[in-house]
Design an enzyme around this catalytic site. Structure first.
Site, PDB file in Angstrom:
ATOM      1  CE  LYS A  78      -3.981   1.970   2.548  1.00 20.61           C
ATOM      2  NZ  LYS A  78      -4.857   1.866   3.730  1.00 20.61           N
ATOM      3  CB  SER A 158      -8.183   3.920   2.852  1.00 19.29           C
ATOM      4  OG  SER A 158      -7.363   3.193   3.737  1.00 19.29           O
ATOM      5  CB  SER A 182      -8.763   1.252   5.728  1.00 19.09           C
ATOM      6  OG  SER A 182      -9.372   2.509   5.694  1.00 19.09           O
TER       7      SER A 182
END
Lengths: 495, 95
Positions: A78, A158, A182
């Site tokens: 990420k 997210s 998330s």
């Protein structure tokens, strides 16, 4: 043989150790899958040369015969994790061009194990969002589509790029981070497994901070077993994060016996909401039945302050964010606005932050500023922290009665269309986190497991919540659930 | 409690985010809406409850007060938008 990029970590580990494949083969397969999947916009900074170099080292290590479990496994990381010499922007314009001089502890732990980084993954800006629509890179796209429709759906957020990449087999697994859901919400939206560990299990050092008392990193994988393997590789005590735990990191995979006979599973009545999707409600009931069939005892429980979790979260998280994001001032890293003649340092701050932060981040920073400002600190921030203490106590009380794990839906709906939420007010978007946010406030481990398809043909997830520091037991419950459900669907490849 | 335009202007200033005057009414109504959502917290009886400071019961660890790092001027300045002669450069601060 299955395409190499669609392997699980555990299958790849066994094949690597048996000498049936090489890390270079696995990496090449993933890199070409990534090349084919540009439209998903999951990988936003690709590192193919670095990946092939790392694969070579992993193969050398495997040849010696004592490689760790994750050696040779290609991963996506990420964009929130700082990776040395590789763009790390938290999907924000304000960190444009930022190449850290250091590596986050979690990604370093993974590198030490011999994993391979394929590149950086799309996400909501500073992890603030539930649909990946606040990213400076543009939307990440869900590989799943509604039956008979080609409308683009959100992979959730997210960690949207991570979810999309794992579901589309662009990598074997990915890192995610979870502040209010998330990891778990995008995992549910894309039919994969996502684990948020106990607060303190992973070091936060080098992970771009959103809300420090809530943020935790965790794995996003194709199976519960993979989550167990990868969780162990990510976790560690780290002197550079004073909230990281000194408790030993157990072999989580060894806990996967699938035997949950006699375990007590709580079903919280407050998670049954008005107007809840019929499909989700049935899935939840079916999940409870399956755990009962596996020998667990199902009990009704109450978590009375559940309703107040979202408003408490939306005080605490923006308050911490406003403080954490004060560092983006155009001085030390990232973007600085072009200044007009006569502009001083205050104009530099104000213009830089107005240009560099997107609307959602600006809104949250200002909300946080407001609730921390003189005269409101007690009324909002302190009150929210007191409510947070009550939310944690709800869980403590339930666990004290002997409940081993809690079963809930992961999300109130399946994936929605990109743009569909554009015109609703931000509070509506917050509701995506309604089942997940309590877990962050209480610092507990939570896992999302794919549970079936809804009538539109989209995946939905169930969440299991465990006792603090007992990720092994939680994973075993999730493993039993996964075995009973037998979810094997994959998105039909259209990209 | 609703946020008026003056409060929105003040919050933007405190947050060091330039908000054009035309956008303040919209911002004020967005912020009011979110603050309105938080008002639900007033329903909770928090009498005698301490604000949470740490979600896991642990004392903050201490370490020896010694130098453990340093001498990395180049690395520190590597990502600066404007660095000169070993320093961060910013517009004039003091007249």
């Amino acid at each position: 043989m299955t395409a190499l990029n669609s392997l699980t970590i555990s299958a790849a580990r066994d094949a690597l150790r048996a000498g049936d494949v090489t890390a270079a083969d696995l990496t090449s397969a993933c890199l070409s899958a990534i090349e084919d999947a540009g439209v998903l916009n999951a990988f936003v900074h690709k590192t193919p040369e670095l990946a092939m170099e790392q694969a070579k080292s992993a193969d050398a290590r495997l040849a010696k015969g004592d490689a760790p479990d994750m050696c040779g496994i290609p991963l996506g990381i990420k964009d929130l994790f700082c990776t040395k010499g590789v763009e790390s922007q938290a999907a924000s314009r304000i960190l444009e061009g930022f190449k850290p001089e250091y590596e986050s502890t979690v990604s370093q732990n993974l590198l030490d194990q011999g994993t391979i980084m394929l590149g950086k993954l799309n996400m909501d800006e500073f992890a603030m969002g539930s649909s990946n629509e606040t990213s400076v890179y543009g939307d990440a796209i869900n590989p799943w589509r509604r039956e008979g429709s080609d409308a683009a759906l959100t992979p959730g957020g997210s960690s949207g790029g991570s979810a999309s990449a794992v579901a589309a087999d662009l990598c074997l697994a990915a890192t995610g981070t979870d502040t209010g859901g998330s990891i778990r919400q995008p995992a549910a939206f894309t039919g994969i497994v996502g684990l948020k560990p106990t607060y303190g299990r992973c070091s936060r050092w080098g992970v771009v901070a959103f809300a420090s008392s809530l943020d935790q990193a965790g794995p996003m994988t194709k199976s519960v077993r993979d989550a167990a393997i990868m969780m162990r590789a990510m976790a560690s005590h780290d002197p550079k994060d004073s909230t990281s735990s000194e408790l030993p990191v157990p072999d989580f995979e060894a806990a996967l016996t699938g035997d949950i006979r006699g375990k007590k599973i709580g079903i919280p009545k407050e998670y049954r909401m008005d107007g809840m999707d019929d499909g989700i409600e049935k899935l939840w009931a079916d999940g409870a039945d399956m755990l009962r069939d596996a020998g667990a005892e199902i009990v009704d429980i109450s978590l009375p302050h559940t309703k107040y979790a979202l408003p408490a979260y939306y005080v605490i998280a923006p308050a911490e964010a406003s403080s954490n994001l004060a560092r983006y001032d155009g001085v030390r890293f990232g973007h600085r606005a072009k200044l007009a003649a006569g502009d001083g340092i205050t104009e530099m701050y104000e213009k830089t932050r107005a240009e560099g932060f997107g609307p959602e981040v600006q809104r949250r920073v200002m909300i946080g500023t407001y609730v921390l400002s003189a005269g409101f600190y007690d009324a909002y921030y302190n009150r929210a922290r007191r409510v947070r203490a009550l939310i944690k106590k709800d869980f403590d009380d339930v666990f004290a009665t002997g409940v081993d794990a809690i079963l809930t839906p992961a999300t109130p709906s399946s994936a929605f269309g990109l743009g569909e939420m554009k015109d609703v007010d931000p509070v509506q978007m917050f509701l995506n986190d309604v089942f997940t946010v309590t877990v962050n406030l209480a610092g507990l481990p939570g896992i999302s497991v794919p549970a079936g398809l809804d009538k539109q043909g989209l995946p939905m997830g169930l969440q299991m919540i465990g006792r603090p520091w007992e990720e092994g037991a939680l994973l075993n419950h999730a493993y039993a659930l996964e075995k009973s459900i037998g979810f094997v669907s994959k998105p039909a490849k259209w990209w | 409690m609703s946020i008026d335009i003056d409060t929105a202007r003040r919050v933007a200033k405190l947050a060091r985010i330039a908000v054009p005057e035309d956008n303040l009414p919209g911002l004020a109504s967005e912020l009011s809406n979110i603050i309105g959502f938080m008002e639900q917290l007033n329903e909770v009886d928090v009498e005698g409850v301490e604000p949470m400071t740490s979600v896991t019961p642990q004392a903050l660890k201490r370490r020896d007060d010694v130098v453990t790092d340093g001498g990395q001027q180049e690395a520190v300045l590597a990502n600066a938008p404007d660095a000169r002669e070993g320093f961060f450069a910013v517009p004039k601060v003091v007249e």
